[in-house]
Scaffold this motif. Structure first.
Motif, PDB file in Angstrom:
ATOM      1  N   ILE A   1      74.524  39.491   1.084  1.00  0.00           N
ATOM      2  CA  ILE A   1      75.869  39.705   1.622  1.00  0.00           C
ATOM      3  C   ILE A   1      76.577  40.666   0.657  1.00  0.00           C
ATOM      4  N   PRO A   2      76.377  41.987   0.849  1.00  0.00           N
ATOM      5  CA  PRO A   2      76.912  42.943  -0.115  1.00  0.00           C
ATOM      6  C   PRO A   2      78.437  43.047  -0.025  1.00  0.00           C
ATOM      7  N   ILE A   3      79.075  43.348  -1.151  1.00  0.00           N
ATOM      8  CA  ILE A   3      80.532  43.423  -1.180  1.00  0.00           C
ATOM      9  C   ILE A   3      81.022  44.842  -1.477  1.00  0.00           C
ATOM     10  N   PHE A   4      80.547  45.484  -2.555  1.00  0.00           N
ATOM     11  CA  PHE A   4      81.025  46.848  -2.820  1.00  0.00           C
ATOM     12  C   PHE A   4      80.030  47.626  -3.695  1.00  0.00           C
ATOM     13  N   PHE A   5      80.404  48.862  -4.030  1.00  0.00           N
ATOM     14  CA  PHE A   5      79.635  49.779  -4.887  1.00  0.00           C
ATOM     15  C   PHE A   5      78.225  50.010  -4.320  1.00  0.00           C
ATOM     16  N   ASP A   6      77.184  49.795  -5.137  1.00  0.00           N
ATOM     17  CA  ASP A   6      75.826  50.077  -4.656  1.00  0.00           C
ATOM     18  C   ASP A   6      75.228  48.904  -3.888  1.00  0.00           C
ATOM     19  N   GLN A   7      76.011  47.821  -3.709  1.00  0.00           N
ATOM     20  CA  GLN A   7      75.440  46.619  -3.110  1.00  0.00           C
ATOM     21  C   GLN A   7      74.977  46.806  -1.659  1.00  0.00           C
ATOM     22  N   PRO A   8      75.770  47.518  -0.802  1.00  0.00           N
ATOM     23  CA  PRO A   8      75.265  47.733   0.566  1.00  0.00           C
ATOM     24  C   PRO A   8      73.923  48.461   0.568  1.00  0.00           C
ATOM     25  N   LYS A   9      73.759  49.388  -0.389  1.00  0.00           N
ATOM     26  CA  LYS A   9      72.518  50.151  -0.456  1.00  0.00           C
ATOM     27  C   LYS A   9      71.349  49.255  -0.890  1.00  0.00           C
ATOM     28  N   VAL A  10      71.597  48.457  -1.914  1.00  0.00           N
ATOM     29  CA  VAL A  10      70.551  47.548  -2.396  1.00  0.00           C
ATOM     30  C   VAL A  10      70.193  46.542  -1.303  1.00  0.00           C
ATOM     31  N   ALA A  11      71.242  46.003  -0.618  1.00  0.00           N
ATOM     32  CA  ALA A  11      71.007  45.018   0.440  1.00  0.00           C
ATOM     33  C   ALA A  11      70.184  45.629   1.571  1.00  0.00           C
ATOM     34  N   ALA A  12      70.537  46.860   1.952  1.00  0.00           N
ATOM     35  CA  ALA A  12      69.798  47.527   3.030  1.00  0.00           C
ATOM     36  C   ALA A  12      68.346  47.730   2.624  1.00  0.00           C
ATOM     37  N   LYS A  13      68.127  48.069   1.354  1.00  0.00           N
ATOM     38  CA  LYS A  13      66.767  48.270   0.850  1.00  0.00           C
ATOM     39  C   LYS A  13      65.961  46.983   0.904  1.00  0.00           C
ATOM     40  N   LEU A  14      66.589  45.886   0.496  1.00  0.00           N
ATOM     41  CA  LEU A  14      65.900  44.589   0.500  1.00  0.00           C
ATOM     42  C   LEU A  14      65.495  44.230   1.926  1.00  0.00           C
ATOM     43  N   GLN A  15      66.422  44.470   2.872  1.00  0.00           N
ATOM     44  CA  GLN A  15      66.117  44.138   4.266  1.00  0.00           C
ATOM     45  C   GLN A  15      64.994  45.022   4.803  1.00  0.00           C
TER      46      GLN A  15
ATOM     47  N   ALA B   1      64.746  66.485  -0.184  1.00  0.00           N
ATOM     48  CA  ALA B   1      64.065  66.264   1.095  1.00  0.00           C
ATOM     49  C   ALA B   1      63.720  64.787   1.277  1.00  0.00           C
ATOM     50  N   TYR B   2      63.529  64.074   0.155  1.00  0.00           N
ATOM     51  CA  TYR B   2      63.201  62.652   0.288  1.00  0.00           C
ATOM     52  C   TYR B   2      63.961  61.745  -0.675  1.00  0.00           C
ATOM     53  N   THR B   3      64.847  62.323  -1.508  1.00  0.00           N
ATOM     54  CA  THR B   3      65.631  61.502  -2.414  1.00  0.00           C
ATOM     55  C   THR B   3      67.076  61.448  -1.934  1.00  0.00           C
ATOM     56  N   PRO B   4      67.483  60.359  -1.274  1.00  0.00           N
ATOM     57  CA  PRO B   4      68.864  60.328  -0.800  1.00  0.00           C
ATOM     58  C   PRO B   4      69.843  60.229  -1.970  1.00  0.00           C
ATOM     59  N   SER B   5      70.962  60.929  -1.870  1.00  0.00           N
ATOM     60  CA  SER B   5      72.003  60.854  -2.884  1.00  0.00           C
ATOM     61  C   SER B   5      72.588  59.433  -2.887  1.00  0.00           C
ATOM     62  N   MET B   6      73.141  59.050  -4.051  1.00  0.00           N
ATOM     63  CA  MET B   6      73.710  57.707  -4.274  1.00  0.00           C
ATOM     64  C   MET B   6      74.441  57.109  -3.070  1.00  0.00           C
ATOM     65  N   GLN B   7      75.247  57.965  -2.407  1.00  0.00           N
ATOM     66  CA  GLN B   7      76.188  57.403  -1.425  1.00  0.00           C
ATOM     67  C   GLN B   7      75.566  57.150  -0.049  1.00  0.00           C
ATOM     68  N   TYR B   8      74.300  57.541   0.155  1.00  0.00           N
ATOM     69  CA  TYR B   8      73.710  57.364   1.485  1.00  0.00           C
ATOM     70  C   TYR B   8      72.711  56.208   1.516  1.00  0.00           C
ATOM     71  N   LEU B   9      72.738  55.477   2.633  1.00  0.00           N
ATOM     72  CA  LEU B   9      71.848  54.317   2.779  1.00  0.00           C
ATOM     73  C   LEU B   9      70.520  54.706   3.433  1.00  0.00           C
ATOM     74  N   TRP B  10      70.317  56.002   3.667  1.00  0.00           N
ATOM     75  CA  TRP B  10      69.180  56.407   4.494  1.00  0.00           C
ATOM     76  C   TRP B  10      67.840  56.030   3.918  1.00  0.00           C
ATOM     77  N   ASN B  11      66.931  55.933   4.876  1.00  0.00           N
ATOM     78  CA  ASN B  11      65.577  55.546   4.543  1.00  0.00           C
ATOM     79  C   ASN B  11      64.680  56.777   4.668  1.00  0.00           C
ATOM     80  N   HIS B  12      63.506  56.679   4.114  1.00  0.00           N
ATOM     81  CA  HIS B  12      62.497  57.710   4.319  1.00  0.00           C
ATOM     82  C   HIS B  12      61.781  57.433   5.635  1.00  0.00           C
ATOM     83  N   PRO B  13      61.470  58.378   6.521  1.00  0.00           N
ATOM     84  CA  PRO B  13      61.798  59.793   6.370  1.00  0.00           C
ATOM     85  C   PRO B  13      63.199  60.095   6.905  1.00  0.00           C
TER      86      PRO B  13
END
Ligand SMILES: *[C@@H]1O[C@H](CO)[C@@H](O)[C@H](O)[C@H]1NC(C)=O
Length: 360
Positions: A228-242, A26-38
């Motif tokens: 400036i994310p390139i691949f793997f978990d980087q887009p997710k980490v970048a989105a989190k930082l932003q 309900a609040y833990t997104p799986s690895m592949q999703y960039l979603w935020n809470h809620p």
């Protein structure tokens, strides 16, 4: 032999489930999703499906069977890895609640995120001088050790160089090759002591690929980012930082000179970014003991207690049907259905008897 696993990618659902702690989708997104809470209703539904699908594909399809086949070739007598992993004593997780989201963890799940972070040490002389003599501060640029600078296609590289010519700040760039025609304010080195640079007060912003460890270092040293994310978990980490307000994330495809220049100027001149990352840094550093001390203590604990079986959650022994109480739900549903069915039949019988009596 007792063993400990290290969860390098941070908090991860499958790692946790093996230990008997299924993280709430309900609040833990799986690895592949960039979603935020809620998460919205649709996102939560997709997340539940995605978490199951990802786990299934990993265990029974793509990853484990391939690895298992290779192991069988060399160690035919070894039990299957999916059996072996159930006996794990302890898990070190590369996360911390001030970096990630707060989760209910078992006593056997130890957060050691940012354990490699440490205060800055003195820099090599030439780099120290370059940084200290920068009148308007320094921009630090590194795409990490996996996607090395030379993997940045030339068109993107030229955009970055053109953007740097328009900045007042000096730029220090980790890049593995010599480059021709660099502006005067750019210094290139094959390798740089990243944490010592980030620790320097003159460094104003970190241009990063959004690697997990780089993100931990930048938070620990309280530096805002242009990611400036390139691949793997980087887009997710970048989105989190932003999202956390620590800086700005740009997609590689959308990179332009004005976008880089404007983003850098915004991060350097508007204090909210430095302030947000400064607060996270205080929270990350404010721990009862360092993550290294914690990891050492728990490792020795597992040794002292021969695998520390007391730490094992009973949840780890249940099948997923038992864990989710699906068997109970089935029994309850069948019970309720049977009750209704029997009541209906009895009612019908009673009506018939009644009707018969009236006609008589
Ligand atoms: C797991 O641990 C138990 C208890 O020590 C042991 O009997 C069992 O063989 C182990 N399983 C595997 C696959 O190593």
């Amino acid at each position: 032999m007792p063993f400990i696993v290290v969860c390098g990618v941070g908090m991860e659902q499958m790692h946790s489930a093996v230990m008997g702690n299924v993280l709430n989708p309900a609040y833990t997104p799986s690895m592949q999703y960039l979603w935020n809470h809620p998460m919205s209703l649709v996102q939560r539904a997709v997340n539940i499906y995605g978490s199951i699908h990802f786990g299934f594909v990993y265990k029974h399809w793509e990853t484990v069977p391939v690895v298992q086949k290779e192991i069988n070739k060399h160690f035919p007598d070894l039990p299957p890895i999916l059996e072996l992993e159930k006996n794990v004593s302890l898990s070190f997780i590369n996360s911390h609640y001030s970096l990630d989201m707060t989760q209910p963890f078992l006593p056997s799940q130890i957060e050691v995120g940012a354990m490699h972070c440490r205060p800055g040490k003195p820099l090599p002389k030439d780099v120290a001088q370059w940084i200290e003599e920068a009148e308007h501060g320094v921009i630090y640029f590194s795409l990490g050790s996996v996607n090395r600078g030379e993997f940045l296609p030339a068109n993107y590289r030229n955009i970055m160089i053109e953007a740097f010519t328009q900045m007042k700040q000096r730029v220090i760039w980790k890049f593995e090759k010599e480059l021709e025609g660099l502006p005067d304010n750019v210094l290139i080195r094959k390798w740089l002591p990243q944490q010592d640079i980030l620790a320097h007060p003159k460094v104003k912003v970190f241009i990063t690929h959004g690697g997990l460890l780089s993100s931990q270092e930048t938070i620990y040293h309280s530096k805002p980012v242009l990611a400036i994310p390139i691949f793997f978990d980087q887009p997710k980490v970048a989105a989190k930082l932003q999202r956390a307000g620590f800086g700005i994330a740009i997609k590689l495809k959308e990179l332009t000179v004005p976008l880089v220049v404007d983003s850098l100027n915004e991060i350097i001149n508007i204090p909210k970014y430095a302030k947000a990352v400064g607060q996270a840094s205080l929270s990350l550093r404010d721990q009862k003991e360092t993550p290294i001390d914690r990891a050492v203590w728990w490792t020795e604990y597992v040794i002292r207690h021969r695998g520390a079986p007391a730490l094992r959650s009973p949840g780890a022994d249940l099948s997923w049907i038992e864990y989710l109480c699906l068997d109970v739900l089935v029994v309850v549903h069948v019970g309720i259905f049977t009750l209704f069915w029997v009541s209906k039949k009895l009612l019908a019988l009673a009506c018939r008897v009644n009707k018969k009596k009236k006609t008589e």
